[in-house]
Scaffold this active site. Structure first.
Site, mmCIF file in Angstrom:
data_model
loop_
_atom_site.group_PDB
_atom_site.id
_atom_site.type_symbol
_atom_site.label_atom_id
_atom_site.label_comp_id
_atom_site.label_asym_id
_atom_site.label_seq_id
_atom_site.Cartn_x
_atom_site.Cartn_y
_atom_site.Cartn_z
ATOM 1 N N GLU A 36 31.412 20.829 32.711
ATOM 2 C CA GLU A 36 31.996 19.526 33.160
ATOM 3 C C GLU A 36 31.993 19.295 34.653
ATOM 4 O O GLU A 36 32.755 19.969 35.148
ATOM 5 C CB GLU A 36 33.418 19.354 32.726
ATOM 6 C CG GLU A 36 33.962 18.015 33.034
ATOM 7 C CD GLU A 36 35.345 18.042 33.471
ATOM 8 O OE1 GLU A 36 35.894 17.051 33.657
ATOM 9 O OE2 GLU A 36 36.150 19.199 33.612
ATOM 10 N N ASP A 63 35.804 23.728 31.628
ATOM 11 C CA ASP A 63 36.272 22.574 32.215
ATOM 12 C C ASP A 63 36.166 22.935 33.680
ATOM 13 O O ASP A 63 36.258 23.756 34.385
ATOM 14 C CB ASP A 63 37.857 22.866 31.565
ATOM 15 C CG ASP A 63 38.781 21.964 31.944
ATOM 16 O OD1 ASP A 63 38.523 20.812 31.803
ATOM 17 O OD2 ASP A 63 39.800 22.151 32.574
#
Ligand SMILES: [Ca+2]
Ligand SMILES: [Ca+2]
Length: 506
Positions: free
Chosen positions: A240, A202
């Site tokens: 990401e 993330d």
């Protein structure tokens, strides 16, 4: 000898008949056991997917109970959004990396989910939320209490204020402290030992804030990935890096197995949805892939049409009015014929809608922002239906899974069919070969996909009609794998081509 010849002739005839029936390309081995980073992923927001115990909140046992839903759709891997304890509904601010959010179940439930998924050929990857912890994490509570805390250097301080990239009590971890890296490696080991296939990193571009952040972050991810590969060489790490420019994220292939392809996503939104500069679609993607290949030749991209941080595709301009269903279907067929491991955000296969609100009050819930981008999956039956978020009517006109499963023309069945085509054809499923079709124009945007190893060599041509008029192509001498030579508005034709004659098509 004569008998052997007869058998050989029979085999040749038989395999010829099989080819006519569009059977999977014959290979001596199951390629999925060799190329374990190639999957068709399904991103699940656990709270919204399936509720097993009637409290209205989706949970791990609800996923376990519905693994057959994923198998039937053709899914081979799942990305679970955060499942650790957290004060927020979304979970992107963890308070304990070693247990499960009680709303979602227990570590035993998670182990059972992993084991049951494996029994059906489905891998699980987890969200690894390490840019920050919750300010309620015991590390931070200790760190804030005293400059002498052993956890003080886990965070980044300006006086007695901890640095936050995102605000909202998400306090950034300090990756200049080797102890923090060791903590992350321990977390990874814990879940790898339970059998997870890997992680989605993330907020990868925010891990380290520095003047050389891209390289610093790419090298940090490389270190984490090497740690993981020492434990499981087949594991998978997707980062990401939320940027629409491939130039901004290409260098993250230094340490990542995979990156979400937001550039391709934006091209799908712009070309298929809005119809802008359609003639550039395939050539744009080629430019991107060539840039990625310079960083990592065997890159395994992660194409997406959306995720939990974006308005749902069906709610986007261009996809929410004329030819809505046709365009959603074309977006799906493109996403699922691009190189890499495509990701499907739960509910995209139903054409679910949902947008962000800037802090409006919803009766019975409270203030909402991104909640309706992550709303309950539409099962169409009360069993397993989640109800944690009040229904705002956005999906009143969207057919549920129960209805779409019974309708052969539904978007759900488009997804199911194209996933099967991908998995039956190594040229689509493996490798990252991509060359634009020689006769591309402002209506037809095609590309050749090709794969070759010691087991199989295959080439296919994918032609997408990015227009509202049917287009007929003169390729009747080729074997059709999907679709029709008369390509309907926003339709797709996939044909098999001779790998030795690729030059005729690119
Ligand atoms: Ca529940
Ligand atoms: Ca950071």
């Amino acid at each position: 000898m004569k008998k052997i010849v007869q058998i050989l002739i029979f085999i040749l005839l038989f395999t010829g008949l099989m080819a006519c029936q569009k059977q999977p390309v014959e290979t001596p081995v199951d390629l999925s056991t060799i190329y374990q980073q190639n999957d068709v992923y399904y991103e699940i927001f656990v709270r919204s997917f399936a509720d097993s115990n009637g409290d209205g909140i989706g949970d791990l046992n609800g996923i376990t109970d519905n693994l057959d839903y994923l198998v039937n759709l053709g899914i081979t891997a799942v990305w679970l959004m955060p499942i650790n304890p957290s004060p927020s509904y979304h979970g992107y601010d963890v308070t304990d990396y070693y247990s499960i959010n009680p709303d979602y179940g227990t570590l035993e439930d998670f182990q059972n989910l992993i084991d049951q998924a494996h029994a059906r050929g489905i891998e699980i990857i987890m969200d690894l939320v390490i840019n920050h912890t919750s300010d309620q994490h015991p590390w931070f509570i200790s760190a804030q209490s005293s400059v002498n805390s052993p956890y003080r250097d886990y965070y980044i301080w300006n006086g007695n204020t901890a640095y936050q990239t995102f605000g909202g009590g998400m306090v950034d971890l300090n990756f200049n402290n080797p102890a923090v890296i060791t903590e992350v490696e321990n977390i990874m080991d814990f879940y790898l030992d339970m059998g997870v296939h890997g992680f989605r990193i993330d907020a990868a571009k925010h891990l380290i804030e520095s003047n050389n952040a891209t390289l610093d972050n790419a090298l940090l991810i490389l270190q984490l990935n090497e740690h993981m590969k020492a434990k499981d060489p087949n594991s998978f790490l997707v980062s990401e890096v939320l940027d629409m420019s491939y130039l901004a994220y290409a260098d993250y292939y230094i340490g990542s197995d995979s990156l979400f392809d937001f550039y391709a996503a934006q091209n799908i939104w712009d070309k298929v949805g809005l119809g802008n500069n359609r003639y550039l679609f395939a050539s744009n993607l080629k430019k991107e892939y060539d840039a990625l290949r310079e960083v990592k030749t065997d890159f395994v991209n992660a194409p997406v049409t959306g995720n939990h941080d974006m308005n749902r595709l069906a709610s986007m301009d261009g996809f929410n009015s004329y030819y809505s269903l046709e365009k959603l279907a074309l977006a799906a067929r493109i996403n699922l014929t691009l190189p890499g491991s495509p990701f499907i955000y739960y509910g995209e296969e139903l054409g679910m809608k949902g947008i962000r609100y800037e802090g409006i009050n919803v009766a019975g819930y409270g203030t909402v922002y991104d909640e309706y981008r992550r709303s309950p999956f539409l099962w169409g039956t009360s069993t397993y239906q989640t109800s944690w978020l009040p229904d705002n009517g956005a999906n009143d006109a969207v057919a549920s899974f129960a209805d779409q499963a019974a309708d052969s023309t539904s978007l759900y069945n488009v997804y199911k069919e194209i996933i099967k085509v991908r998995e039956d054809n190594p040229a689509l499923m493996y490798g990252n070969y991509f060359e634009p079709y020689v006769d591309n124009n402002s209506n037809i945007q095609g590309y050749v996909r090709y794969f070759s190893d010691e087991n199989v060599t295959q080439a296919v041509l994918v032609l997408n009609n990015i227009s509202s008029d049917p287009r007929t192509v003169d390729l009747s001498y080729l074997e059709i794998l999907y679709g029709d030579l008369n390509i309907p508005a926003y339709g797709t034709l996939i044909v098999s081509i001779d790998p030795d004659l690729i030059g005729d098509y690119i």
